[in-house]
Design a protein around this motif. Structure first.
Motif, short mmCIF file in Angstrom:
data_model
loop_
_atom_site.label_atom_id
_atom_site.label_comp_id
_atom_site.label_asym_id
_atom_site.label_seq_id
_atom_site.Cartn_x
_atom_site.Cartn_y
_atom_site.Cartn_z
N LEU A 41 0.79 -1.22 0.00
CA LEU A 41 0.00 0.00 0.00
C LEU A 41 0.83 1.28 0.00
CD1 LEU A 41 -2.72 -1.09 2.55
CD2 LEU A 41 -2.88 -1.07 0.06
N ALA A 42 2.15 1.17 -0.03
CA ALA A 42 3.03 2.34 0.04
C ALA A 42 2.78 3.37 -1.06
CB ALA A 42 4.49 1.89 0.05
N PRO A 43 2.52 2.99 -2.32
CA PRO A 43 2.23 4.02 -3.33
C PRO A 43 0.98 4.84 -3.02
CG PRO A 43 2.82 1.97 -4.40
CD PRO A 43 2.68 1.67 -2.95
N LEU A 44 0.03 4.26 -2.32
CA LEU A 44 -1.17 5.02 -1.96
C LEU A 44 -0.86 6.08 -0.91
CD1 LEU A 44 -3.86 2.21 -1.88
CD2 LEU A 44 -3.37 3.85 -3.69
N VAL A 45 0.19 5.87 -0.12
CA VAL A 45 0.63 6.88 0.85
C VAL A 45 1.15 8.11 0.10
CG1 VAL A 45 2.27 7.36 2.69
CG2 VAL A 45 1.09 5.16 2.61
N VAL A 46 1.82 7.87 -1.02
CA VAL A 46 2.29 8.99 -1.84
C VAL A 46 1.10 9.79 -2.37
CG1 VAL A 46 3.55 9.63 -3.94
CG2 VAL A 46 4.41 7.80 -2.47
N TYR A 47 0.06 9.09 -2.81
CA TYR A 47 -1.13 9.78 -3.29
C TYR A 47 -1.80 10.57 -2.17
CZ TYR A 47 -5.79 10.61 -5.13
OH TYR A 47 -6.96 11.21 -5.52
N ALA A 48 -1.86 10.02 -0.97
CA ALA A 48 -2.42 10.74 0.16
C ALA A 48 -1.59 12.00 0.45
CB ALA A 48 -2.49 9.85 1.39
N GLY A 49 -0.29 11.88 0.37
CA GLY A 49 0.57 13.05 0.54
C GLY A 49 0.31 14.11 -0.51
N TYR A 50 0.08 13.67 -1.74
CA TYR A 50 -0.26 14.60 -2.81
C TYR A 50 -1.56 15.33 -2.49
CZ TYR A 50 -2.20 16.17 -7.25
OH TYR A 50 -2.78 16.90 -8.23
N LEU A 51 -2.58 14.59 -2.07
CA LEU A 51 -3.87 15.21 -1.78
C LEU A 51 -3.78 16.21 -0.63
CD1 LEU A 51 -6.44 12.31 -2.07
CD2 LEU A 51 -6.06 14.19 -3.65
N PHE A 52 -3.06 15.86 0.42
CA PHE A 52 -2.97 16.75 1.57
C PHE A 52 -2.07 17.95 1.32
CE2 PHE A 52 -4.27 12.86 3.97
CZ PHE A 52 -5.53 13.34 4.31
N SER A 53 -1.20 17.86 0.32
CA SER A 53 -0.34 19.00 0.00
C SER A 53 -1.03 19.99 -0.93
CB SER A 53 0.97 18.53 -0.64
OG SER A 53 0.73 18.08 -1.96
N ARG A 54 -2.20 19.69 -1.42
CA ARG A 54 -2.94 20.53 -2.36
C ARG A 54 -3.84 21.54 -1.67
NH1 ARG A 54 -0.53 20.69 -6.76
NH2 ARG A 54 1.09 20.22 -5.32
N LYS A 55 -3.53 21.94 -0.49
CA LYS A 55 -4.41 22.83 0.27
C LYS A 55 -4.27 24.29 -0.14
CE LYS A 55 -6.24 19.66 2.69
NZ LYS A 55 -7.54 19.19 2.39
N GLY A 56 -3.25 24.64 -0.83
CA GLY A 56 -3.05 26.04 -1.22
C GLY A 56 -1.77 26.17 -1.99
N GLY A 57 -1.26 27.31 -2.08
CA GLY A 57 -0.03 27.53 -2.81
C GLY A 57 0.91 28.30 -1.92
N PRO A 58 1.94 28.80 -2.38
CA PRO A 58 2.49 28.57 -3.72
C PRO A 58 3.21 27.23 -3.79
CG PRO A 58 3.93 30.03 -2.51
CD PRO A 58 2.73 29.75 -1.60
N TYR A 59 3.25 26.69 -4.96
CA TYR A 59 3.89 25.41 -5.17
C TYR A 59 5.23 25.63 -5.84
CZ TYR A 59 -0.87 23.89 -4.36
OH TYR A 59 -2.11 23.70 -3.82
N GLY A 60 6.19 24.78 -5.49
CA GLY A 60 7.51 24.89 -6.08
C GLY A 60 7.54 24.34 -7.50
N SER A 61 8.66 24.51 -8.14
CA SER A 61 8.80 24.08 -9.54
C SER A 61 8.78 22.55 -9.65
CB SER A 61 10.08 24.63 -10.14
OG SER A 61 11.21 24.14 -9.43
N LEU A 62 9.12 21.84 -8.59
CA LEU A 62 9.11 20.38 -8.63
C LEU A 62 7.78 19.79 -8.19
CD1 LEU A 62 12.64 19.58 -7.17
CD2 LEU A 62 11.90 19.51 -9.56
N ASP A 63 6.89 20.62 -7.69
CA ASP A 63 5.60 20.15 -7.20
C ASP A 63 4.58 20.10 -8.34
OD1 ASP A 63 3.64 19.28 -5.55
OD2 ASP A 63 3.26 21.21 -4.62
N ARG A 64 4.73 19.06 -9.18
CA ARG A 64 3.86 18.85 -10.33
C ARG A 64 3.24 17.46 -10.23
NH1 ARG A 64 4.32 23.67 -11.00
NH2 ARG A 64 5.76 24.67 -12.37
N PRO A 65 2.04 17.27 -10.75
CA PRO A 65 1.40 15.94 -10.72
C PRO A 65 2.25 14.85 -11.36
CG PRO A 65 -0.19 17.59 -11.34
CD PRO A 65 1.13 18.28 -11.30
#
Length: 86
Positions: A41-65
Motif C-alpha cells: 500500500l506504500a504508493p497510496l501513501v504517496v497519493y495521500a501526501g499529494y492530496l494533503f499538499s494541495r491545500k493552497g499555494g504557492p507550489y515549487g517548480s518540482l511540485d507537479r502531478p
C-alpha cells in the motif's frame, strides 16, 4: 472542481493505484516476490501526501502531478527491490 485539477488528481491516483495493483499481482498471483500488505500500500501513501499538499499555494517548480506520479511508481519499484533482496 476545475477540470485541470481533476485531471491532475486522476494522473496521480492512476499511477499510485496501478502501482499498488502491480505490487499485489507480483506478490500474490505471479509469486515473483513476497510483499506483505503494508508495503504493498506504500504508493497510496504517496497519493495521500499529494492530496494533503494541495491545500493552497504557492507550489515549487518540482511540485507537479507528473513528479508525484513518478514518485508513486518509484516507491513501488523500491518496495519490489527491497522484497527481492530480503
Amino acid at each position: 472542481m476545475e477540470i485541470e485539477r481533476a485531471r491532475s488528481d486522476l494522473v496521480v491516483a492512476a499511477s499510485a493505484g496501478g502501482t499498488t495493483i502491480a505490487l499485489a499481482l507480483l506478490s500474490g498471483v505471479a509469486g515473483v516476490v513476497e510483499v506483505s500488505t503494508l508495503p504493498t500500500l506504500a504508493p497510496l501513501v504517496v497519493y495521500a501526501g499529494y492530496l494533503f499538499s494541495r491545500k493552497g499555494g504557492p507550489y515549487g517548480s518540482l511540485d507537479r502531478p507528473r513528479n508525484w506520479a513518478a514518485v508513486a511508481v518509484l516507491v513501488g519499484v523500491v518496495v519490489v527491490a527491497a522484497s527481492a533482496v530480503v
